[in-house]
Scaffold this active site. Structure first.
Site, PDB file in Angstrom:
ATOM      1  N   LYS A   1       0.829  -1.201   0.000  1.00 30.51           N
ATOM      2  CA  LYS A   1       0.000   0.000   0.000  1.00 30.51           C
ATOM      3  C   LYS A   1       0.873   1.264   0.000  1.00 30.51           C
ATOM      4  CE  LYS A   1      -3.868  -2.100   2.574  1.00 30.51           C
ATOM      5  NZ  LYS A   1      -4.795  -1.856   3.726  1.00 30.51           N
TER       6      LYS A   1
ATOM      7  N   TYR B   1     -12.890  -3.044  -2.196  1.00 34.94           N
ATOM      8  CA  TYR B   1     -13.330  -2.827  -0.814  1.00 34.94           C
ATOM      9  C   TYR B   1     -14.849  -2.686  -0.748  1.00 34.94           C
ATOM     10  CZ  TYR B   1      -8.494  -2.228   0.852  1.00 34.94           C
ATOM     11  OH  TYR B   1      -7.177  -2.428   1.200  1.00 34.94           O
TER      12      TYR B   1
ATOM     13  N   ASN C   1      -1.834   0.435   7.128  1.00 34.99           N
ATOM     14  CA  ASN C   1      -1.337  -0.856   7.640  1.00 34.99           C
ATOM     15  C   ASN C   1      -0.507  -1.639   6.614  1.00 34.99           C
ATOM     16  OD1 ASN C   1      -3.437  -1.581   6.026  1.00 34.99           O
ATOM     17  ND2 ASN C   1      -4.609  -2.648   7.606  1.00 34.99           N
TER      18      ASN C   1
ATOM     19  N   HIS D   1      -2.072  -5.186   1.864  1.00 34.36           N
ATOM     20  CA  HIS D   1      -3.314  -5.956   1.724  1.00 34.36           C
ATOM     21  C   HIS D   1      -2.923  -7.392   1.416  1.00 34.36           C
ATOM     22  CE1 HIS D   1      -7.176  -7.427   0.298  1.00 34.36           C
ATOM     23  NE2 HIS D   1      -6.512  -7.985  -0.697  1.00 34.36           N
TER      24      HIS D   1
ATOM     25  N   THR E   1      -5.624  -6.617  11.277  1.00 34.58           N
ATOM     26  CA  THR E   1      -5.864  -5.416  10.469  1.00 34.58           C
ATOM     27  C   THR E   1      -5.266  -4.163  11.105  1.00 34.58           C
ATOM     28  OG1 THR E   1      -7.908  -6.398   9.638  1.00 34.58           O
ATOM     29  CG2 THR E   1      -7.678  -4.005   9.395  1.00 34.58           C
TER      30      THR E   1
HETATM   31  N1  UDP Z   1      -9.713  -0.147   7.369  1.00 36.70           N
HETATM   32  C1  UDP Z   1      -9.751   1.080   8.007  1.00 36.70           C
HETATM   33  N2  UDP Z   1     -10.453   1.196   9.179  1.00 36.70           N
HETATM   34  C2  UDP Z   1     -11.119   0.137   9.728  1.00 36.70           C
HETATM   35  C3  UDP Z   1     -11.070  -1.106   9.063  1.00 36.70           C
HETATM   36  C4  UDP Z   1     -10.362  -1.208   7.888  1.00 36.70           C
HETATM   37  O1  UDP Z   1      -9.161   2.058   7.543  1.00 36.70           O
HETATM   38  O2  UDP Z   1     -11.738   0.286  10.793  1.00 36.70           O
HETATM   39  C5  UDP Z   1      -8.921  -0.286   6.130  1.00 36.70           C
HETATM   40  C6  UDP Z   1      -7.556  -0.919   6.390  1.00 36.70           C
HETATM   41  O3  UDP Z   1      -6.608  -0.302   5.520  1.00 36.70           O
HETATM   42  C7  UDP Z   1      -7.811  -2.355   6.011  1.00 36.70           C
HETATM   43  C8  UDP Z   1      -8.774  -2.203   4.843  1.00 36.70           C
HETATM   44  O4  UDP Z   1      -9.612  -1.118   5.216  1.00 36.70           O
HETATM   45  O5  UDP Z   1      -6.617  -3.042   5.669  1.00 36.70           O
HETATM   46  C9  UDP Z   1      -9.609  -3.429   4.534  1.00 36.70           C
HETATM   47  O6  UDP Z   1     -10.300  -3.811   5.700  1.00 36.70           O
HETATM   48  P1  UDP Z   1     -10.503  -5.356   6.062  1.00 36.70           P
HETATM   49  O7  UDP Z   1     -11.488  -5.417   7.180  1.00 36.70           O
HETATM   50  O8  UDP Z   1     -10.790  -6.144   4.834  1.00 36.70           O
HETATM   51  O9  UDP Z   1      -9.074  -5.742   6.706  1.00 36.70           O
HETATM   52  P2  UDP Z   1      -7.821  -6.578   6.117  1.00 36.70           P
HETATM   53  O10 UDP Z   1      -8.389  -7.717   5.319  1.00 36.70           O
HETATM   54  O11 UDP Z   1      -7.007  -5.617   5.294  1.00 36.70           O
HETATM   55  O12 UDP Z   1      -7.072  -7.031   7.334  1.00 36.70           O
HETATM   56 MG    MG Z   2      -9.877  -7.795   3.896  1.00 33.94          MG
END
Ligand code: UDP
Ligand code: MG
Length: 153
Positions: free
Chosen positions: A9, A49, A112, A115, A91
């Site tokens: 990212k 997303y 973070n 992905h 996450t």
């Molecule tokens: N994200 C965020 N705030 C939140 C949850 C998610 O900004 O409260 C962002 C974060 O960058 C995350 C992405 O949205 O990696 C996708 O969320 P997901 O729940 O799919 O988490 P991941 O699969 O990336 O762990």
């Molecule tokens: Mg995810």
């Protein structure tokens, strides 16, 4: 062998962490079978997303993911989807365990670093979303017998 999608990212690009993250995946024994830099746009991010488009933070997530070009990877290996998720960590970087990428490099739930596809079904859809035909190279490393037992490879 499974294939999974990883996105380095803008938080990884801007902070100069690309090499360290690639090193981790290579050290583990995962094979890079696709890799390119690309600028994400809103249309693609709304698909990628889709589970988050109604969340209040979605505009911030969009801006964050478009802030710089990203690097997309296709990694191949036995149980690659689960292994890469384990290496990625929770996450929120503040909850992710030390030793994971997010645990070692992030203090944020948004910024973070990476992905990683969360299931085999998601990986198949996501790889098609980010890579065109011919951009994934199904080569088999010579080191395969040193990475796996005969019944694992
Ligand atoms: N994200 C965020 N705030 C939140 C949850 C998610 O900004 O409260 C962002 C974060 O960058 C995350 C992405 O949205 O990696 C996708 O969320 P997901 O729940 O799919 O988490 P991941 O699969 O990336 O762990
Ligand atoms: Mg995810």
């Amino acid at each position: 062998m499974e294939k999974t999608l990883v996105i380095l990212k803008p938080s990884a690009i801007e902070r100069g962490l690309v090499g360290q993250i690639l090193t981790r995946f290579q050290q583990k024994g995962l094979t890079i079978v696709g890799m390119k830099m690309m600028q994400l746009d809103e249309k693609l991010l709304r698909e990628h997303y889709a589970h988050l488009v109604d969340r209040a933070f979605f505009p911030w997530l969009l801006a964050s993911m478009m802030a710089t070009p990203v690097i997309v990877l296709c990694l191949k290996g036995r149980d690659a989807v689960r292994v890469v998720r384990l290496m990625t960590g929770a996450t929120n970087g503040r909850e992710a365990l030390p030793g994971t990428i997010r645990g070692d490099f992030s203090l944020s739930g948004q910024e973070n670093i990476v992905h990683a596809s969360s299931s085999l079904e998601d990986a198949e859809v996501e790889l098609k979303r980010f890579f065109a035909d011919g951009e994934i190279y199904d080569w088999v490393p010579q080191s395969t017998p040193f990475l796996y037992a005969p019944d694992e490879a």
